[in-house]
Design a protein around this motif. Sequence first.
Motif, PDB file in Angstrom:
ATOM      1  N   ALA A 301       0.829  -1.206   0.000  1.00 15.67           N
ATOM      2  CA  ALA A 301       0.000   0.000   0.000  1.00 15.67           C
ATOM      3  C   ALA A 301       0.865   1.259   0.000  1.00 15.67           C
ATOM      4  N   VAL A 302       0.475   2.231  -0.826  1.00 15.21           N
ATOM      5  CA  VAL A 302       1.133   3.540  -0.863  1.00 15.21           C
ATOM      6  C   VAL A 302       0.059   4.589  -0.587  1.00 15.21           C
ATOM      7  N   ILE A 303       0.259   5.351   0.466  1.00 22.85           N
ATOM      8  CA  ILE A 303      -0.715   6.361   0.877  1.00 22.85           C
ATOM      9  C   ILE A 303      -0.272   7.702   0.311  1.00 22.85           C
ATOM     10  N   ARG A 304      -1.040   8.231  -0.611  1.00 29.60           N
ATOM     11  CA  ARG A 304      -0.683   9.463  -1.325  1.00 29.60           C
ATOM     12  C   ARG A 304      -1.222  10.675  -0.561  1.00 29.60           C
ATOM     13  N   VAL A 305      -0.326  11.625  -0.252  1.00 27.28           N
ATOM     14  CA  VAL A 305      -0.685  12.800   0.537  1.00 27.28           C
ATOM     15  C   VAL A 305      -0.127  14.042  -0.158  1.00 27.28           C
ATOM     16  N   PRO A 306      -0.940  15.090  -0.374  1.00 30.29           N
ATOM     17  CA  PRO A 306      -0.409  16.326  -0.982  1.00 30.29           C
ATOM     18  C   PRO A 306       0.353  17.166   0.041  1.00 30.29           C
ATOM     19  N   LEU A 307       1.189  18.059  -0.467  1.00 31.65           N
ATOM     20  CA  LEU A 307       1.892  19.023   0.388  1.00 31.65           C
ATOM     21  C   LEU A 307       1.288  20.397   0.118  1.00 31.65           C
ATOM     22  N   PRO A 308       0.420  20.872   1.016  1.00 29.54           N
ATOM     23  CA  PRO A 308      -0.220  22.169   0.765  1.00 29.54           C
ATOM     24  C   PRO A 308       0.790  23.300   0.861  1.00 29.54           C
ATOM     25  N   PRO A 309       0.554  24.399   0.160  1.00 28.83           N
ATOM     26  CA  PRO A 309       1.479  25.534   0.255  1.00 28.83           C
ATOM     27  C   PRO A 309       1.435  26.159   1.641  1.00 28.83           C
ATOM     28  N   ASN A 310       2.547  26.734   2.039  1.00 26.77           N
ATOM     29  CA  ASN A 310       2.583  27.452   3.319  1.00 26.77           C
ATOM     30  C   ASN A 310       1.721  28.702   3.243  1.00 26.77           C
ATOM     31  N   GLU A 311       1.089  29.036   4.335  1.00 26.43           N
ATOM     32  CA  GLU A 311       0.349  30.286   4.408  1.00 26.43           C
ATOM     33  C   GLU A 311       1.332  31.453   4.438  1.00 26.43           C
ATOM     34  N   PRO A 312       1.143  32.473   3.591  1.00 30.94           N
ATOM     35  CA  PRO A 312       2.094  33.594   3.552  1.00 30.94           C
ATOM     36  C   PRO A 312       2.305  34.258   4.909  1.00 30.94           C
ATOM     37  N   ASP A 313       1.248  34.418   5.696  1.00 32.09           N
ATOM     38  CA  ASP A 313       1.401  35.064   7.004  1.00 32.09           C
ATOM     39  C   ASP A 313       2.310  34.255   7.914  1.00 32.09           C
ATOM     40  N   GLU A 314       2.200  32.932   7.830  1.00 26.82           N
ATOM     41  CA  GLU A 314       3.067  32.073   8.639  1.00 26.82           C
ATOM     42  C   GLU A 314       4.522  32.234   8.219  1.00 26.82           C
ATOM     43  N   VAL A 315       4.745  32.305   6.904  1.00 31.16           N
ATOM     44  CA  VAL A 315       6.104  32.491   6.399  1.00 31.16           C
ATOM     45  C   VAL A 315       6.640  33.861   6.812  1.00 31.16           C
ATOM     46  N   ALA A 316       5.810  34.887   6.715  1.00 28.67           N
ATOM     47  CA  ALA A 316       6.239  36.236   7.103  1.00 28.67           C
ATOM     48  C   ALA A 316       6.605  36.278   8.581  1.00 28.67           C
ATOM     49  N   ASP A 317       5.814  35.629   9.418  1.00 27.76           N
ATOM     50  CA  ASP A 317       6.122  35.583  10.854  1.00 27.76           C
ATOM     51  C   ASP A 317       7.458  34.890  11.094  1.00 27.76           C
ATOM     52  N   HIS A 318       7.718  33.836  10.323  1.00 30.70           N
ATOM     53  CA  HIS A 318       8.988  33.114  10.469  1.00 30.70           C
ATOM     54  C   HIS A 318      10.173  34.003  10.069  1.00 30.70           C
ATOM     55  N   VAL A 319      10.058  34.687   8.926  1.00 33.18           N
ATOM     56  CA  VAL A 319      11.151  35.558   8.475  1.00 33.18           C
ATOM     57  C   VAL A 319      11.385  36.677   9.484  1.00 33.18           C
ATOM     58  N   ALA A 320      10.309  37.264   9.962  1.00 31.40           N
ATOM     59  CA  ALA A 320      10.436  38.347  10.946  1.00 31.40           C
ATOM     60  C   ALA A 320      11.063  37.838  12.238  1.00 31.40           C
ATOM     61  N   ALA A 321      10.670  36.650  12.674  1.00 30.65           N
ATOM     62  CA  ALA A 321      11.238  36.085  13.901  1.00 30.65           C
ATOM     63  C   ALA A 321      12.737  35.865  13.744  1.00 30.65           C
ATOM     64  N   GLY A 322      13.162  35.465  12.539  1.00 28.29           N
ATOM     65  CA  GLY A 322      14.586  35.287  12.291  1.00 28.29           C
ATOM     66  C   GLY A 322      15.361  36.588  12.408  1.00 28.29           C
ATOM     67  N   LEU A 323      14.688  37.684  12.126  1.00 28.42           N
ATOM     68  CA  LEU A 323      15.311  39.004  12.261  1.00 28.42           C
ATOM     69  C   LEU A 323      15.147  39.568  13.666  1.00 28.42           C
ATOM     70  N   GLY A 324      14.347  38.889  14.478  1.00 28.34           N
ATOM     71  CA  GLY A 324      14.081  39.384  15.824  1.00 28.34           C
ATOM     72  C   GLY A 324      13.187  40.602  15.835  1.00 28.34           C
ATOM     73  N   LEU A 325      12.318  40.712  14.814  1.00 30.94           N
ATOM     74  CA  LEU A 325      11.458  41.884  14.670  1.00 30.94           C
ATOM     75  C   LEU A 325      10.028  41.428  14.394  1.00 30.94           C
ATOM     76  N   PRO A 326       9.055  42.265  14.673  1.00 26.36           N
ATOM     77  CA  PRO A 326       7.662  41.910  14.348  1.00 26.36           C
ATOM     78  C   PRO A 326       7.402  42.056  12.848  1.00 26.36           C
TER      79      PRO A 326
END
Length: 653
Positions: A301-326
């Motif tokens: 059996a092979v269980i096929r699962v899609p990889l949904p795109p990241n939410e832009p706000d989540e990515v923006a929060d991550h980039v900002a956190a890396g800079l130590g800024l909001p």
Amino acid sequence: MASPHVERLQSAVDAVSRMLELHVRQRTRAGAAFVREPAPAGLGSPIEGSALDAMGVWFGLTEFELATVALAAGVEISPDVANLCALAQGDPAIPYPTTLLALAVFAGLNGASQAVFAPSAPLRYWQLVTAEAMRPGGRLQLHLSVPDAVLSFLIGQPVLDQELTELIHRIEPAPLLPSDAALASQLTATLANAHDDAAIHLATAPTRRALAVAAATANELGFAPFHLPLGRLTADAERQGFARLWQRDRLALGGALLISFEEQPTEFQLTALGRLLGEGAGPAILVGEGGQVVAERAPHAVIRVPLPPNEPDEVADHVAAGLGLPATPALREAVKRFRLPISTLDSCAAIARTRAEEAQSPAPIDAILPHMLPLLRDQVREAMAGLADPLEVRMSLDDLVVPDSARLVLDQIIARQRNRPLVLDEWGFRRSGGGPQGMSVLFAGPSGTGKTMAAEALAHALQLGLFRVDLSRIVDKYIGETEKRLAALFDAADSTDAILLFDEADVLFGRRTEVRDSHDHYSNLEVGYLLQRIETFRGIAILTTNLPNAIDDAFSRRFAFSLHFEFPTVAERREIWRRAFPARAPTAELDWDRLAKLSLSGGQIRVVVVNAAMLAADEGNAIGMSHVARALVSEYSKQRRRVPPAELEGWPT
């Protein structure tokens, strides 16, 4: 203090040595005749968690087989064992174990049999020992040795076999966004609850993000992730028993296999993949866009699962956190526009902060962004290299001289692009049949009437990058190659909301003919594929043609907008002439009305103006009508015709 692995191996080697010593004594006392004495009792007591005993359990080895492994390993860790082998065989030229020696020395152990050394028996099948003929054609007397990877495992330092290191490598865990970590946990639960032989197929391109999710899944299951790009698996590796080597070493390393493929696997790769999964290769996670055929050909059996795109706000929060800024609205907008890998965004943000802090330290997000945006654009240009050429955006809507009807269409294109997320998503029009996400536009008209300028003006108004696609470089005579190149183009373009300008679309969009052969059939498929990708492209795809009647009606109906560029009227030509001269350019008594009467397109007018300016500069004079007249002669000569005398009548020379 010795590890339990070394302690157990040493005790087994000591037991083997005692058996060899007994065998030597028997040969010494009775010459060629054996005098039997009581043999030492087995290989000693097992030690919990030791590698040697684990090997016996994993591969179902008998006491005789374990003794053979210990004998082959003993030669590598103790010179006394090699000497005993030579003495036991009565030949100093054979200081190593052989099959006949093992059968003679370990005859009293459970499982002793010549069949143990058959290629299909565990010792050789799993390559726990190697057996080589000592002379050409010799099959009964084989030289036994232990592979380096097996010896490393027995002493508690497991490694991949050299044959495997050329194909796979271990992936170190990488930080994940919360949504990706949640997905990895879901995949972990799915595999944990599924049949032991089930595999997960993460149906997406094998990007760094996808592999990080797969690796996190393996880690949560308690396995070390190892990556195999399926394209590396060759026929030679198959002949050398790649699947069995991996099964042997993954037990030693506690490994799980991540198998990636860039495109639809070949028949050979599908067969190899099925064999690999069928060997009991442990937890396996497939990453690729191979489609349902992968699941259909897999032995389990092979269980096929899609990889949904990241939410832009989540990515923006991550980039900002890396800079130590909001995160700020401007950063969130930039992340929505540039859908690049998170590692790329992080790197660009770090470089931008360093540059911003040279002028202001510490620098806020809005001071970092002006340095970050050019870096992001460079990343997009690099991804598009060889597929499309970036165009410098010099023209704005104010520079265009087009009829009001054409300007109205351009304004609608801008409004649709700007408001697409609001109308389709927030207002719900996507679910109620609001049309495809992408926007395709057809610009038709004679050469030089402003099609490229209009594309520049749209890019300027929307602040988007503009890329020219030469379809003659994309379209290939070999069946299927055009689709591959179009796929590569849109995969790269999907990283940002750019404008793709397909020049001379007639190359691909000519009127369809009746399908008479495979090339006609595939030509229609290529057009259909292009339109399909355009419909999911978040930017704008503009296709231009000098021959609007050459575009099939069925294709024309699929464009969101169609704009025909007419040859400019006298009034429009007058305005084009006037705007073609920059305010700083020195001019002398230019007659706009007389210039407007010349039957030239907007593109031709701009060429004439630049050439006239060059002539004037060479003379050190202001640009006058005489310079324009001389430039006209050059422009007309390109078309192999002369300037009509009536058009230059009364002009200064």
